[in-house]
Design an enzyme around this catalytic site. Sequence first.
Site, PDB file in Angstrom:
ATOM      1  CG  ASP A   1      -1.803   1.349   1.409  1.00 41.58           C
ATOM      2  OD1 ASP A   1      -1.945   1.928   0.470  1.00 41.58           O
ATOM      3  OD2 ASP A   1      -2.591   1.299   2.378  1.00 41.58           O
TER       4      ASP A   1
ATOM      5  CE  LYS B   1      -0.228   3.726   3.373  1.00 43.77           C
ATOM      6  NZ  LYS B   1      -0.761   4.340   4.517  1.00 43.77           N
TER       7      LYS B   1
ATOM      8  CG  ASP C   1      -2.359  -2.475   4.135  1.00 44.05           C
ATOM      9  OD1 ASP C   1      -2.628  -2.420   5.255  1.00 44.05           O
ATOM     10  OD2 ASP C   1      -2.709  -1.666   3.151  1.00 44.05           O
TER      11      ASP C   1
ATOM     12  CD  GLU D   1      -5.384   0.680   0.698  1.00 48.63           C
ATOM     13  OE1 GLU D   1      -5.302   1.986   1.142  1.00 48.63           O
ATOM     14  OE2 GLU D   1      -4.875  -0.073   1.642  1.00 48.63           O
TER      15      GLU D   1
ATOM     16  NE  ARG E   1     -11.778   3.137   4.622  1.00 48.19           N
ATOM     17  CZ  ARG E   1     -11.478   4.122   5.222  1.00 48.19           C
ATOM     18  NH1 ARG E   1     -12.692   5.016   5.457  1.00 48.19           N
ATOM     19  NH2 ARG E   1     -10.200   4.137   6.149  1.00 48.19           N
TER      20      ARG E   1
HETATM   21  N1  BES Z   1      -2.866   0.224   5.555  1.00 49.98           N
HETATM   22  C1  BES Z   1      -3.204   1.547   5.928  1.00 49.98           C
HETATM   23  C2  BES Z   1      -3.523   1.541   7.384  1.00 49.98           C
HETATM   24  C3  BES Z   1      -2.441   1.248   8.206  1.00 49.98           C
HETATM   25  C4  BES Z   1      -1.647   2.392   8.829  1.00 49.98           C
HETATM   26  C5  BES Z   1      -2.038   0.062   8.536  1.00 49.98           C
HETATM   27  C6  BES Z   1      -0.407   2.079   9.551  1.00 49.98           C
HETATM   28  C7  BES Z   1      -0.833  -0.366   9.410  1.00 49.98           C
HETATM   29  C8  BES Z   1      -0.083   0.829   9.766  1.00 49.98           C
HETATM   30  C9  BES Z   1      -4.662   2.115   5.108  1.00 49.98           C
HETATM   31  O1  BES Z   1      -4.948   1.863   3.761  1.00 49.98           O
HETATM   32  C10 BES Z   1      -4.561   3.512   5.337  1.00 49.98           C
HETATM   33  O2  BES Z   1      -3.935   4.170   4.758  1.00 49.98           O
HETATM   34  N2  BES Z   1      -5.518   4.225   5.915  1.00 49.98           N
HETATM   35  C11 BES Z   1      -5.627   5.493   6.168  1.00 49.98           C
HETATM   36  C12 BES Z   1      -6.962   6.228   5.927  1.00 49.98           C
HETATM   37  C13 BES Z   1      -7.243   7.478   5.926  1.00 49.98           C
HETATM   38  C14 BES Z   1      -6.666   7.806   4.631  1.00 49.98           C
HETATM   39  C15 BES Z   1      -8.563   7.530   6.142  1.00 49.98           C
HETATM   40  C16 BES Z   1      -4.796   6.217   7.389  1.00 49.98           C
HETATM   41  O3  BES Z   1      -5.007   5.365   8.336  1.00 49.98           O
HETATM   42  O4  BES Z   1      -4.196   6.858   7.381  1.00 49.98           O
HETATM   43 ZN    ZN Z   2      -3.832   2.777   2.478  1.00 47.76          ZN
HETATM   44 ZN    ZN Z   3      -3.961   0.129   3.431  1.00 45.65          ZN
END
Ligand code: BES
Ligand code: ZN
Ligand code: ZN
Length: 490
Positions: A254, A261, A272, A333, A335
């Site tokens: 991801d 990111k 992920d 992504e 969800r």
């Molecule tokens: N895979 C990430 C969540 C994650 C973050 C998992 C850190 C493990 C460690 C997920 O896809 C994500 O990026 N979520 C975002 C959602 C936001 C954009 C609403 C997040 O948590 O920042």
């Molecule tokens: Zn993500």
């Molecule tokens: Zn993710």
Amino acid sequence: MNIKIKDVDLGIVDGIIIPVFENSDIKSLEVQSIMKSSSFSGKKGDLFYTTEISGGIKYKIYIGLGKKETFDGEILRNSIAKAAKKAKELKLKAFAIENFESDEICNSGKVKCMVEGVRLSLYTFNKYKSENEMYSPEVYICGIPEEKINKGNEILEEVNNLVDGVITARDLVNEPANIIYPESLANEVIKLGAENGFEVEVLDEKQCNNLGMKAFLSVAQGSEKAPRLIVMRYIGNAGSNEVLGLVGKGLTYDSGGYSIKPTSSMVHMKEDMGGAAATVGAMIAIAKNKLKKNVIGVIAACENMISHKAYRPGDVIESMGGKTIEVLNTDAEGRLTLIDAITYIIEKEGATKIIDLATLTGAAITALGNYTTALMTNNEDFYEDFMKSAGLTGESFWRMPTFDHYRKQIVGTIADLKNVDVNGAGTIVAGMFLKEFVQDKPWIHLDIAGTASTKNPISEYIVKGGTGVPVSTLYYFVKGKGQHNKEVSN
Ligand code: BES
Ligand code: ZN
Ligand code: ZN
């Protein structure tokens, strides 16, 4: 590693682990003298070891269990784990674990916790190191009364199968994204299915497209690596229509996509697919132990990348469930992949109950850290049963609300739904989004973003990297409450 329930002649081992209660009234003279002459008092986590000059055993490792009244399975797992790591440091090729007085039952069986403590603490992922030292001792669990040995061996086999599942989940999480990508993950699962007794079917991009899995494919479309829908089936009770559906988030990488990111967040994003890894681990434990239940696991495996083909912030996409979605953030992504997997498992596989497990939100780490998994549900009985199973393990869960209020945070402006919202409650909002797609099915959502892997191990038997959470709880949930055997605890 070979673990046996067997009283051995101490001449054949080069070390012995001796668990000690802080307030035991039958302390050996040896323990009494150690307590007098050192800071070892049998407190939880206390460790003391001696080298014997004469006699066969080279080392004795004393490990504190704390007070008898507060003793439980998690304390035993941690104590044995700490002692096993000392045995490794001392390079013991064979060691025995001495039995100890415990009329107070540890909550999940002595043999079980000892095996978990030893195997999970000695786990390493060092296949990519040029010099990888394997430590694989012979371990003997001693002092189990004759009449309980058969039962003990049954539990030993069951726990070994469960730990095999946990370790496979850890391995899959620890593999880098250039090795584990959707197609290679699918091939690995096919192999694991054949070895462990569950059926695997893999659907390619075209087949997913024919099913209308537009949300899943939108996430996948930016990557060179083609997506795969991996379906695992274990039918342990063909006479029943009950099917538990496990849906694991399978982002083999991801990057965030165009909502990219920062470097520091991206570095761990091979992890992920922790939900997918735990789903596979649970299938292994369930199938190897031949549980009499029906369980289907589904992984929508893909990579979230940037390219001229990638989806953009602002895109409106469809989903297999029929609802349209405004993608306001390409990093939310998981969800999008999960909702199509959820619709698939209900409509095509006949799941009657669903548990999804996903490294879904950074907000879950903010709220609960590395120790506790965030849980959401729409069904009280399901929740109660799940939490009882969790009680047999060292895994921790905490429920988040599903108040209707939060639904407002996923209503779209130009489409039915939107995938993010600016008003906080990130973990809950993600769960509410999934809830839209579970129809009327009892559902539990597990956000394992903080717990599927760790940089700072939270216990003695967790090591850096993949943890295997929540394979154990899923296993005991499927096995069914009240079936856990506590007999060998004494
Ligand atoms: N895979 C990430 C969540 C994650 C973050 C998992 C850190 C493990 C460690 C997920 O896809 C994500 O990026 N979520 C975002 C959602 C936001 C954009 C609403 C997040 O948590 O920042
Ligand atoms: Zn993500
Ligand atoms: Zn993710």
